[in-house]
Design a protein around this motif. Structure first.
Motif, short mmCIF file in Angstrom:
data_model
loop_
_atom_site.label_atom_id
_atom_site.label_comp_id
_atom_site.label_asym_id
_atom_site.label_seq_id
_atom_site.Cartn_x
_atom_site.Cartn_y
_atom_site.Cartn_z
N UNK A 63 -5.09 -7.80 -17.60
CA UNK A 63 -4.25 -8.40 -16.56
C UNK A 63 -3.74 -7.33 -15.60
N UNK B 116 7.51 -12.19 -18.00
CA UNK B 116 6.69 -12.83 -16.96
C UNK B 116 7.36 -14.10 -16.47
N UNK C 88 4.99 -2.03 -15.98
CA UNK C 88 5.80 -3.25 -16.15
C UNK C 88 5.53 -3.91 -17.50
N UNK D 98 4.75 -6.86 -19.85
CA UNK D 98 4.06 -8.12 -19.54
C UNK D 98 4.11 -9.10 -20.71
N UNK E 149 2.70 4.92 -1.14
CA UNK E 149 3.31 3.68 -1.64
C UNK E 149 2.37 2.95 -2.59
N UNK E 150 1.08 3.02 -2.30
CA UNK E 150 0.12 2.30 -3.16
C UNK E 150 0.11 2.92 -4.55
N UNK F 139 3.73 1.12 -10.96
CA UNK F 139 4.63 0.04 -11.38
C UNK F 139 3.88 -0.98 -12.21
N UNK F 140 2.66 -1.28 -11.76
CA UNK F 140 1.87 -2.28 -12.51
C UNK F 140 1.56 -1.74 -13.90
N UNK G 215 -6.51 -6.24 -13.38
CA UNK G 215 -6.84 -7.26 -12.36
C UNK G 215 -5.80 -7.25 -11.24
N UNK G 216 -4.55 -7.13 -11.63
CA UNK G 216 -3.50 -7.10 -10.61
C UNK G 216 -3.69 -5.93 -9.67
N UNK H 177 -6.73 -6.50 -7.43
CA UNK H 177 -6.48 -7.54 -6.44
C UNK H 177 -5.61 -7.02 -5.30
N UNK H 178 -4.52 -6.36 -5.67
CA UNK H 178 -3.59 -5.88 -4.65
C UNK H 178 -4.23 -4.82 -3.78
N UNK I 235 2.52 4.28 -5.98
CA UNK I 235 3.73 3.79 -6.63
C UNK I 235 3.51 2.38 -7.16
N UNK I 236 2.84 1.57 -6.36
CA UNK I 236 2.58 0.18 -6.76
C UNK I 236 1.74 0.16 -8.04
#
Lengths: 1180, 419
Positions: free
Chosen positions: B400, B364, B357, B359, B346-347, B353-354, B403-404, B407-408, B349-350
């Protein structure tokens, strides 16, 4: 990858322990068993340390220090590669081969497949805590499928917390309508700074304006000051002129008068005074001389006329002496015959006295009786003694007579009286009866008290009421305890309070409800309010119509019947159209009148809420009433045994209190009754004893002398008092009789004694009288007096004799005095005659007293004349001296006058006055001129006088004050105020300009603004990051669910079935109230059970099923890694533990599973698992 | 002998940018930096007894309107006047429109060149002629240099001009010209302004950008000052860069590859800061810390940015006279995220996605309406400034994303292992 061996060489409790062997044909289920303290946790940490290195800090250094720690092992990957290595706790070169030589860290890459330490723990490790947490998380999310799957898939148990944390941090940074979050605060601070900057900034325009204003003001002020100076100078000039003009005129006039005087003779300043003085002195001297000369002549004439006798003056002392002695002489001549008469009378009286004593004796022989006077004292003493003796004699005879009489009387009285005995026994009984006090009164009072109290108590009992009966049964009455009643009181009160409270709330709610209904009516009356419900109803109707239209139109059906049913009045088309229109209108109105709709909806909601409240309150009141009734029943029951019908508990508390008080009182009364009975017995006993004693005394009395016919017998009654009084009276009477007898005997003895004493006294007195008579005779014996004389006669005789001698002596003294007077008169006469012979021979023959008086008159005249003469002589001498002085003065004044005339250049004194008058006028004018000149000099203040004179000549004298006034007013009213105003402006401008000092304050604020901006920028970025991350994570969870829900759930279903031993047949997805997908368990009977309804153990198994399913699903595409299970079976029951072991054994066919446990039972159960599994056990 | 100072881009009283106040930060040391640097310039001129000073534009900052700044400048000119030093100024893009430039009465020793045409001022006592032209407005895009006259052979010729030459990165293009335009005039010295970095463009003739006298943000690092020019009687010219700044901006890059613990990180950072400080002689320092290298601590940085930043700041406070402008966490993982999470977790996939996406601002704001709310509230200075809330530049967007991801991952892993 598979772990083939783990060497615990120096780690935790282990030192060179034989390796844990995990080799097997299949990946296999490997159980590592260790009892507590055996090192299970250490070996688990050792496994991680082997793969990923030691943690910075580890508790496994209690035997081996950090640098000694060493673990080793052997790994094998799916490609068949194998590696044997060891690891030490070191920052670099911690990886070594068997020989201890360093290995490149990259050698492990083909085995670990890039799975990092924390990833390994998340994906391939599970322990009891994370299992429980995962289960709880599923519950917290209510089985939300996305999160459950994502969490299980990522090995993350707390996904919600991650999102919460992101959102929480973001909220602390910014809220669209907040004040407190950091960004909001930063923006606020920035705006404040902006405002400050604006205030501090100085624009160039303003600066220039102030600069210009300052310059303009300064110029203007300088101009005004110049003008003021000019005005002031002109005012001074005009002022001088005004003052100078009159003075100049005076000056000219004085000067003219001076020149008109012509020539003037200058005189010395004191000339006038001297001239006047000299004139008057001269005149005075002339007058004096003339007056003195005349008087001198008159005095000398007067002196010559005085004459006097100088011889007599020299004998003045003698004449005075004679004059004094003349009085004495005259008195002596008058006394002599008088004294002679007195002498003869005295001698006659003395002779008479002597005759009374001794008529036979001549006066000249009286002297021989003088010795008798010497015995006067003895005779007096004997006289007084005689008086005492005769008195004693009389007294003694009187006493004797009375004593004899007394003795005779007493002897009759005392005959025949016997003794009376003391009644001791009776006295004792009386005393003990007395000791009992007023027992009768006491008893009577107590009895009446008891009666009264009983009556009162009965009355009280009737007053209190509720119960009736006598006092004794009152004492035995059974009543409830006051605490019990208090309990009822409380419960009654509580119920009443609650009722009141609820009724109050009910009233409030009803009031509120009415208000709301009024509000609703207000809105409804203003026009019908559309509602959602109405809209949906209309739409439904419209839809029905549409269906009908469609059927008729497209399907060619006959819908006449249905149309009628749809709308009985309109045709289908019209009806449908009207519904369409109605629905649109409603929808439009709903939108347009949204406010009203909302407010009425809100009001209706409130109304419903309030109605509910009203209903609730009414129910509550009913319940309370029921409770109240029950309470009341038990209250009545509590009083049943006492036959009392109770009032309210509060009243009954009062009642009980009064009854208790009354019962206490009645107890007292009964006690008192008892005491009275005892007292009555005591009284009976005392009375009996007294009675018996009196009776015995009575028998004695009849025999004795005391009892007499007059005495009554003692009274017969209940009371003690009368008997006691009788006894006491008896005792008193007996005591009185005894006392009287004693007294008679004593008086008899006293009379005997007095008689004896009187006889003795009489005898002594008679002896004393005889002795006195002897002495008395002897005293007069030698004097030749005839016979006895009484004591009184003797005293008289002595007094007469004394008087006779006194008178004789007085006559003798008078005779001597007459002789002295005669001698003094003779001496005076001789001395006078002698003086007369020298002074006034013609007077020798005059009687003595006349010549003395005449001499005296002559002397006085001579003395007066002599004094007058002396006085005149003295005055004449003084006048001579004055005359000579006056002559000298006259001469000197003449000289002075001559000199003064020469100064004034005059021949005669009369001419002088003209000269001096002119000179005085000249001086006056001169003085005026110089005064005026001095004044002018002051006025012009040093200016040229000539110039002033010139200006004065030109000036318009009358216009001057006007000109000055105008100028001064201009200064005061215009120039000065204007200067002040401008000076103030200058001050203000200067202050402002000084404040514009080129300081960097505004720049500093700008710096602070930059700093604030930087903060806002950073925080805003962070905020964006957090919000975006949170959003994307949520989206991803949803996406993951969509993608993986089916395959993973399918696998998980199987696991869940196995783990719950068929209690659940599988897992399904369902939707919750909000339409979100949730997980449910499927029972064998197809019943769906949400996670909330599962036991916590089942939820743990659900999480485990999801974890295992994800792991299995990953295996399809990823290199396997050992699955490390740390004692997760603790909370599973035996059957489910066994089932779980079986599941793990199944998994171990594809993926190595290493299970660490403390529990031997797990080991035993593992051994019993049926089937062809590879299960190996390592025991620590 | 002629002696003069050539300076430019003083931006008097403009604030330092990018600094955040934190507890015990050396606020007083940085306050009024441009003023104090300008003070240094005046004092230097008087000490060196120079004949004149050339200010080649941007004396003031564009929209700075506080007349106090002008008054301060005027006061300093008065000092120079007393010392007999003349001053020649052209305006540049920043101060062309400044009210301060126009309104300030200046002492006689100051010459402000006109903007309508080139002006040539002769200093006969020195044998110097100075040619110059001011900007008439902010954005002068024509070639001003081409209008300058040819040299006057009787004098030592100086041209003074505010120009971007052919363009410089980070500097706007104003009064552009090429080297030939300048050399062809035959001047002895071209005193240029506009570029904030000191540069000697040509040795013969000397064409010099002296740089600004005080760094004002992190892009203006290193020593700052003016150029002291000495012309010998035989016209040999000597130039010397003199340091005038009162505080120094430096980038401090620290490699954390060797650091496994937080203590190690702090130690390394402390050493690096000490080193920076040693290189300066007691001058206050503003430092941007850029942390690089693949470090195990990496994950913590993004999760705990604030705490780490505070930790580094306290080191700066302890060392004293250091202002930590910003900390950039440019560290990396030992393994890429892709390697770590494979393709199907799942990570993974995350992360994917980031990566994918969109931006742009529109997306946003649609995704997160609160960001749109925030943007509306931010001061205009941020919305229109160099660093908008949503920076559309590709590398910012990439940053960005990165960083996202970090962070996640940090958050997710933290909760995976701790609980």
């Amino acid at each position: 990858m598979r772990l083939k061996r783990l060497d615990l060489k120096a780690f935790g409790p282990f030192t060179d322990r034989p390796p844990l062997d995990f080799t097997s044909k299949e990946p296999g289920l490997h159980i590592v068993f260790g009892a507590n303290e055996a090192g299970k946790s250490s070996s688990l940490r050792a496994l991680k340390a082997l793969l990923y290195g030691f943690d910075q800090q580890t508790p496994d250094n209690f035997i081996h220090s950090y640098d000694q720690l060493l673990v080793g092992g052997c790994l094998e990957n799916s490609a068949g590669q194998e590696i044997v290595f060891q690891r030490r706790k070191k920052r670099i070169n911690d990886l070594i081969d068997e020989a201890g030589d360093p290995l490149d860290p990259d050698v492990l890459v083909p085995f670990l497949n890039g799975v990092e330490s924390n990833i390994f723990e998340s994906f391939y490790g599970i322990n009891h805590d994370s299992l429980v947490q995962g289960g709880e998380e599923i519950l917290a999310q209510k089985g939300e499928v996305g999160q459950a799957l994502f969490a299980a898939g990522a090995g993350i148990s707390s996904l919600k917390e991650v999102i919460d944390q992101l959102e929480k941090e973001a909220l602390e940074l910014f809220k669209p309508s907040g004040q407190l979050p950091e960004i909001n605060r930063g923006i606020k601070r920035f705006k404040e700074l902006q405002k400050q900057l604006k205030e501090l900034s100085l624009s160039s325009k303003i600066w220039k304006e102030h600069q210009k204003a300052l310059k303009g003001a300064e110029d203007e002020r300088a101009d005004l000051e110049k003008e003021r100076d000019q005005h002031n100078r002109e005012v001074q000039r005009l002022d001088r002129l005004t003052k100078a003009i009159p003075e100049l005129a005076s000056l000219a006039s004085w000067k003219e008068q001076r020149s008109a005087l012509g020539e003037v003779i200058p005189l010395p300043p004191d000339f006038n005074v001297r001239f006047q003085q000299t004139g008057s002195e001269k005149r005075e001297a002339g007058h004096q001389l003339q007056k003195d000369t005349e008087r001198l002549e008159s005095l000398e004439e007067k002196r010559r006329s005085i004459l006097f006798n100088r011889d007599l003056l020299s004998q003045a002392d003698k004449v005075d002496d004679f004059h004094q002695r003349l009085g004495e002489y005259r008195k002596g001549q008058k006394d002599i015959p008088e004294r002679n008469g007195m002498r003869i009378t005295l001698r006659r009286e003395a002779g008479n006295l002597l005759k009374q004593v001794r008529p036979d004796l001549d006066l000249d022989l009286a002297e021989q009786l003088r010795p008798l006077l010497l015995k006067k004292k003895t005779i007096q003493a004997l006289s007084s003694r005689y008086e005492a003796i005769s008195q004693q004699l009389t007294l003694a005879q009187k006493k004797l007579t009375s004593a004899e009489l007394a003795i005779k009387n007493r002897e009759n009285v005392t005959v025949g009286r016997s003794e009376i005995k003391a009644p001791i026994k009776l006295a004792q009984k009386v005393k003990s009866a007395q000791k009992a006090g007023d027992i009768d009164g006491h008893l009577e009072k107590n009895q009446s008290d008891v009666e009264t109290n009983k009556k009162e108590a009965l009355a009280e009992l009737r007053r209190i009421g509720l119960w009736s009966g006598d006092l004794d049964s009152l004492m035995e009455l059974t009543l409830p305890l006051s605490a019990t009643i208090q309990g009822f009181e409380n419960s009654y009160g509580e119920i009443a309070d609650q009722k009141r409270e609820i009724q109050k709330e009910l009233r409030t709610a009803e009031k509120e409800l009415k208000k709301i209904q009024v509000e609703i009516n207000k809105i409804v009356y203003a026009g019908e309010v559309p509602s959602e419900r109405e809209l949906s109803r209309t739409r439904e109707k419209r839809e029905q119509g549409w269906q009908l239209v469609r059927r008729e139109w497209l399907d060619q059906e006959n819908v006449t019947e249905d149309s009628k049913a749809y709308d009985p009045e309109l045709s289908l088309v019209d009806a449908y159209e009207s519904y369409v229109e109605h629905a649109d209108t409603l929808a439009d109105r709903l939108r347009r009148e949204a406010d009203r709709v909302v407010s009425i909806a809100s009001l209706r909601a409130q109304e419903e809420g309030l109605q509910k409240i009203v209903e609730e309150k009414n129910n509550a009141i009913a319940a309370l009433k029921l409770r109240e009734q029950k309470n009341h029943d038990s209250w009545i029951r509590a009083w049943q045994s006492s036959t009392v019908t109770p009032l309210s508990p509060r009243e009954m508390i009062g009642w009980l209190g009064e009854i208790d008080k009354l019962r206490f009182k009645v107890g007292d009364i009964l006690k008192k009754e008892q005491a009275i009975k005892i007292d009555e017995q005591h009284r009976r006993n005392l009375k009996q004893a007294l009675w018996e004693e009196i009776r015995s005394m009575g028998s004695m009395n009849s025999a004795g002398s005391v009892g007499s016919a007059g005495e009554d017998a003692p009274p017969d009654s209940e009371e003690l008092g009368p008997v006691l009084v009788f006894a006491e009276a008896l005792l008193e009477k007996m005591a009185h009789e005894r006392a009287r007898l004693e007294k008679v005997k004593e008086k008899q003895a006293q009379a005997q004694k007095a008689w004896a004493q009187s006889e003795e006294d009489l005898k002594t007195a008679r002896e004393d009288l005889t002795d006195w008579q002897k002495q008395w005779r002897k005293a007069f014996l030698d004097l030749g007096l005839k016979g006895d004389i009484s004591t009184l006669e003797a005293i008289d005789l002595m007094d007469n004799l004394q008087n006779c001698f006194d008178k004789l002596k007085e006559a003798d003294d008078l005779k001597k005095r007459i002789k002295g007077i005669q001698r003094d008169a003779d001496e005076l006469e001789a001395a006078v005659v002698e003086l007369l012979k020298t002074v006034a021979p013609d007077m020798v023959d005059l009687p003595l007293d006349q010549s003395i008086l005449k001499l005296r008159a002559m002397l006085n005249q001579a003395q007066k004349n002599s004094t007058l003469y002396d006085k005149l002589s003295e005055e004449i001498d003084s006048l001579h001296r004055e005359v000579s002085t006056a002559e000298k003065t006259l001469e000197s004044t003449n000289e002075q006058m001559k000199e003064l005339l020469s100064i004034a250049k005059c021949a005669k004194p009369e001419d002088v006055s003209t000269v001096t008058a002119r000179f005085a006028e000249y001086q006056r004018l001169q003085e005026k001129i110089s005064d005026t000149e001095a004044l002018l000099a002051r006025i012009v203040a040093g200016a040229d006088i000539e110039e002033i004179i010139r200006q004065a000549a030109e000036a318009d004298v009358d216009g001057l004050p006007g000109q000055i006034g105008t100028l001064q007013r201009d200064i005061e009213k215009r120039i000065n105020p204007e200067i002040n105003r401008i000076s103030q402006i200058i001050g203000e401008e200067k202050t402002r300009l000084a404040a514009m000092d080129g300081s960097g304050k505004a720049a500093w604020i700008a710096e602070e603004m930059e700093q604030e901006l930087t903060v806002i920028r950073r925080l805003s970025k962070r905020y964006s990051l957090l919000k975006l991350s949170s959003k994307i994570l949520q989206q991803e969870i949803e996406k993951y669910r969509e993608e993986h829900q089916d395959p993973v759930l399918r696998i998980a279903s199987g696991y869940f079935n196995d783990l719950t031993m068929g209690s659940f047949t599988g897992l399904r997805t369902d939707v919750d109230d909000k339409g979100g997908p949730i997980l449910v368990g499927l029972r064998p009977d197809n019943l769906r059970l949400t996670v909330e309804k599962m036991s916590s153990g089942t939820r743990d198994q659900l999480f485990l099923a999801l974890r295992l399913a994800t792991l299995e699903w990953r295996l399809e595409k990823n290199e396997p890694m050992p699955f490390i299970v740390d004692d997760i079976l603790i909370n599973f029951d035996d059957n489910r533990s066994k089932a779980t072991l079986k599941v793990l054994a199944d998994l171990s066919r594809k993926n190595q599973v290493i299970l660490f446990t403390h529990h031997r039972q797990i080991v035993e159960e593992a051994k019993t698992i049926q089937g062809n599994y590879t299960i190996k056990i390592n025991e620590l | 002998m002629i002696k003069f100072i050539h300076t430019a881009d003083i931006h008097l009283d403009s604030p330092l940018k990018g600094l955040e106040v934190y507890e015990d930060a050396p606020i007083e040391e940085i306050r009024g930096a441009t003023r104090r640097a300008f003070d240094n310039l005046i004092n230097l001129s008087i000490e060196e007894e120079v004949d004149f000073i050339l200010i080649a534009g941007d004396l003031y900052d564009g929209d700075w309107k506080d007349y106090n700044t002008g008054l301060f400048f005027s006061g300093q000119m008065g000092k120079l006047s007393k010392a007999g030093i003349r001053v020649f100024i052209v305006s540049g893009n920043h101060d062309a429109a400044s009210q301060l430039t126009r309104a300030m009465p200046l002492p006689d020793n100051v010459t402000f060149f006109a903007h309508k045409k080139v002006q040539s001022v002769k200093l006969d006592d020195l044998g110097v002629i100075i040619h110059g032209q001011s900007y008439s407005h902010r954005a002068v895009t024509e070639n001003l240099a081409s209008g300058y006259p040819l040299y006057d052979s009787d004098y030592f010729n100086i041209g003074i001009l505010h120009t971007s030459l052919m363009g410089y990165e980070g500097h706007e293009d104003y009064a552009p010209c090429n080297l030939d335009d300048l050399t062809s005039k035959g001047y002895d010295y071209w005193a240029l302004g506009h570029v904030h970095q000191r540069r000697v463009i040509s040795q013969d003739p000397l064409i010099v950008f002296p740089g600004n006298i005080q760094g004002r943000h992190i892009r203006e690092t290193g020593s700052k000052g003016a150029t002291l020019v000495t012309v010998e009687d035989d016209r040999t010219i000597k130039t010397e860069a003199v340091e005038l700044d009162v505080l120094r901006w430096e980038l401090c890059q620290v490699d954390l590859s060797e650091c496994e613990t937080s203590q190690a990180v702090y130690d390394v950072v402390r050493q690096a800061l000490e080193q920076e400080q040693d290189q300066l002689d007691r001058k206050p320092l503003v430092v941007r810390l850029v942390l690089t290298g693949s470090s195990p601590v990496h994950g913590e940085f993004l999760d705990q940015t604030t705490q780490w930043t505070e930790g580094f700041r306290s080191i700066a406070v302890q060392l004293g006279d250091i202002w930590l402008e910003k900390v950039k966490f440019h560290t990396t993982r030992k393994k890429s995220l892709g390697e770590m999470f494979g393709q199907d977790s799942p990570i993974a996939g995350l992360l994917k996605s980031i990566e994918q996406i969109e931006l742009d601002a529109e997306t946003i704001f649609r995704l997160v309406p609160d960001l749109s709310n925030l943007e509306k509230k931010l001061p205009a200075e941020i919305q229109t400034g160099d660093e908008p809330l949503i920076d559309p530049s590709p590398d910012k967007i990439e940053e960005l994303r990165n960083e996202m991801q970090e962070l996640l991952i940090a958050k997710l892993l933290q909760h995976g292992e701790d609980k």
